[in-house]
Scaffold this active site. Structure first.
Site, mmCIF file in Angstrom:
data_model
loop_
_atom_site.group_PDB
_atom_site.id
_atom_site.type_symbol
_atom_site.label_atom_id
_atom_site.label_comp_id
_atom_site.label_asym_id
_atom_site.label_seq_id
_atom_site.Cartn_x
_atom_site.Cartn_y
_atom_site.Cartn_z
ATOM 1 C CG ASN A 9 0.979 3.849 5.939
ATOM 2 O OD1 ASN A 9 0.738 3.598 6.859
ATOM 3 N ND2 ASN A 9 -0.272 4.165 4.968
ATOM 4 C CE LYS A 11 -0.563 1.063 3.036
ATOM 5 N NZ LYS A 11 -1.416 0.833 1.669
ATOM 6 C CG HIS A 94 -4.214 5.732 3.984
ATOM 7 N ND1 HIS A 94 -4.738 4.646 3.420
ATOM 8 C CD2 HIS A 94 -2.841 5.713 3.487
ATOM 9 C CE1 HIS A 94 -3.886 3.886 2.444
ATOM 10 N NE2 HIS A 94 -2.922 4.515 2.567
ATOM 11 C CD GLU A 96 -4.771 1.011 3.127
ATOM 12 O OE1 GLU A 96 -4.158 1.026 4.264
ATOM 13 O OE2 GLU A 96 -4.097 0.536 2.340
ATOM 14 C CD GLU A 166 -1.131 7.045 -0.315
ATOM 15 O OE1 GLU A 166 0.166 6.552 -0.249
ATOM 16 O OE2 GLU A 166 -1.906 6.659 0.503
ATOM 17 N N GLY A 172 -1.176 -1.070 -3.091
ATOM 18 C CA GLY A 172 -0.878 -2.341 -2.923
ATOM 19 C C GLY A 172 -1.265 -3.582 -4.097
ATOM 20 C CB SER A 212 2.456 0.163 -6.486
ATOM 21 O OG SER A 212 1.254 -0.477 -6.234
ATOM 22 N N GLY A 233 4.180 2.102 0.939
ATOM 23 C CA GLY A 233 3.375 1.134 1.759
ATOM 24 C C GLY A 233 4.466 -0.193 1.893
ATOM 25 N N GLY A 234 4.123 -1.097 1.017
ATOM 26 C CA GLY A 234 4.914 -2.112 1.276
ATOM 27 C C GLY A 234 6.226 -2.224 1.021
HETATM 28 P P1 13P Z 1 1.763 0.436 -1.512
HETATM 29 O O1 13P Z 1 3.144 1.255 -1.405
HETATM 30 O O2 13P Z 1 1.873 -0.686 -0.524
HETATM 31 O O3 13P Z 1 0.887 0.524 -2.605
HETATM 32 O O4 13P Z 1 0.865 1.493 -0.398
HETATM 33 C C1 13P Z 1 0.664 2.776 -0.665
HETATM 34 C C2 13P Z 1 0.023 3.396 0.510
HETATM 35 O O5 13P Z 1 -1.010 3.099 0.840
HETATM 36 C C3 13P Z 1 0.779 4.417 1.208
HETATM 37 O O6 13P Z 1 0.050 5.149 2.312
#
Ligand code: 13P
Length: 252
Positions: A9, A11, A94, A96, A166, A172, A212, A233-234
């Protein structure tokens, strides 16, 4: 046997030219037939990324979508636009989007149904806050999110959906859920799906963990019985993503 799925993802990261550069870097490292690989990318990156992954097994996902066919919804993207651009998956719900853009369970359910109508595979996200975990209400919260998201969705259609657990406190933050915590909730999600749709469908549905995920914890997480891969994510923005996809080769 459920096939593992690892989705990145991105983002709100990567301009179209940066996206092409990242895909060119990752593509040669992602030749793994045992794992389905999906890049969920910002809307403006979809067309260049679809072109850049040609001649690979990588599939493309969107990070959001609106629940109407077309019309006066300034700034929104329709399912038909995604399909026409070459998208197969769409992240919905999600945390967010739930938190910053106030998306409700009801809106997410409408988006799920609309995505399914267009043969897009929803990746439905659910997860609790730190407060909820500390107050012992994680499972009831997750159950509500799942039941509401799947309202009026048929068993056959549910099979094309993916759920991503999640925990918000793990996103994050570098604070990954323990394998036991992640397995407990993913197992519970399978039970909730089983109560709604029956055991056969629950056994076939893929449930991912996100929060993470990195090259150091992917093997342990993805080896748990009810964790069928990850939503990353990251680490999906770096060559490390390939190590997560190829988690079985990791020495951890
Ligand atoms: P991180 O892997 O950066 O923690 O993000 C997870 C996420 O929100 C994937 O949708």
């Amino acid at each position: 046997m459920r096939k593992k799925l690892v989705a990145g993802n991105w983002k709100m990261n990567k301009t179209p030219s940066e996206a092409i550069a990242l895909v060119s870097e990752l593509k040669p490292l992602l030749n793994n037939d045992e794992v389905d690989v999906v890049f969920c990318v910002p809307a403006i990156d979809i067309i260049p990324v679809v072109n850049a992954v040609k001649e690979s097994n990588i599939k493309i996902g969107a990070e959001n979508m609106y629940c109407e066919e077309k019309g006066a919804y300034t700034g929104e993207i329709s399912p038909a636009m995604l399909v026409d651009a070459g998208v197969d998956y769409v992240i919905l719900g999600h945390s967010e989007r739930r938190n910053y853009f106030k998306e409700s369970d009801d809106l997410i359910n409408k988006k799920m149904k609309k995505a399914i109508e267009h043969d897009l595979k929803p990746i439905l996200c659910c997860g609790e806050s730190l407060d909820q975990r500390e107050n012992g209400v994680t499972l009831e919260w997750i159950k509500k999110q799942i039941v509401e998201a799947f309202k009026h969705i048929s068993p056959e259609d549910a099979l094309n959906c993916i759920v991503a657990y999640e925990p918000i406190w793990a996103i994050g933050t570098g604070r990954v859920a323990t394998t036991e915590q992640a397995q407990e909730v993913c197992h519970y999600i399978r039970q909730v799906i089983g109560n709604v749709y029956g055991k056969t469908i629950a056994e076939q549905m893929r449930i991912l963990y996100g929060g993470s995920v990195n090259e150091g914890n992917a093997l342990a997480l993805f080896s748990e019985e009810d964790i069928d891969g990850g939503l990353v994510g990251g680490a999906s923005l770096k060559p490390e993503f390939a190590k997560i996809v190829n988690y079985k080769n990791s020495s951890n």
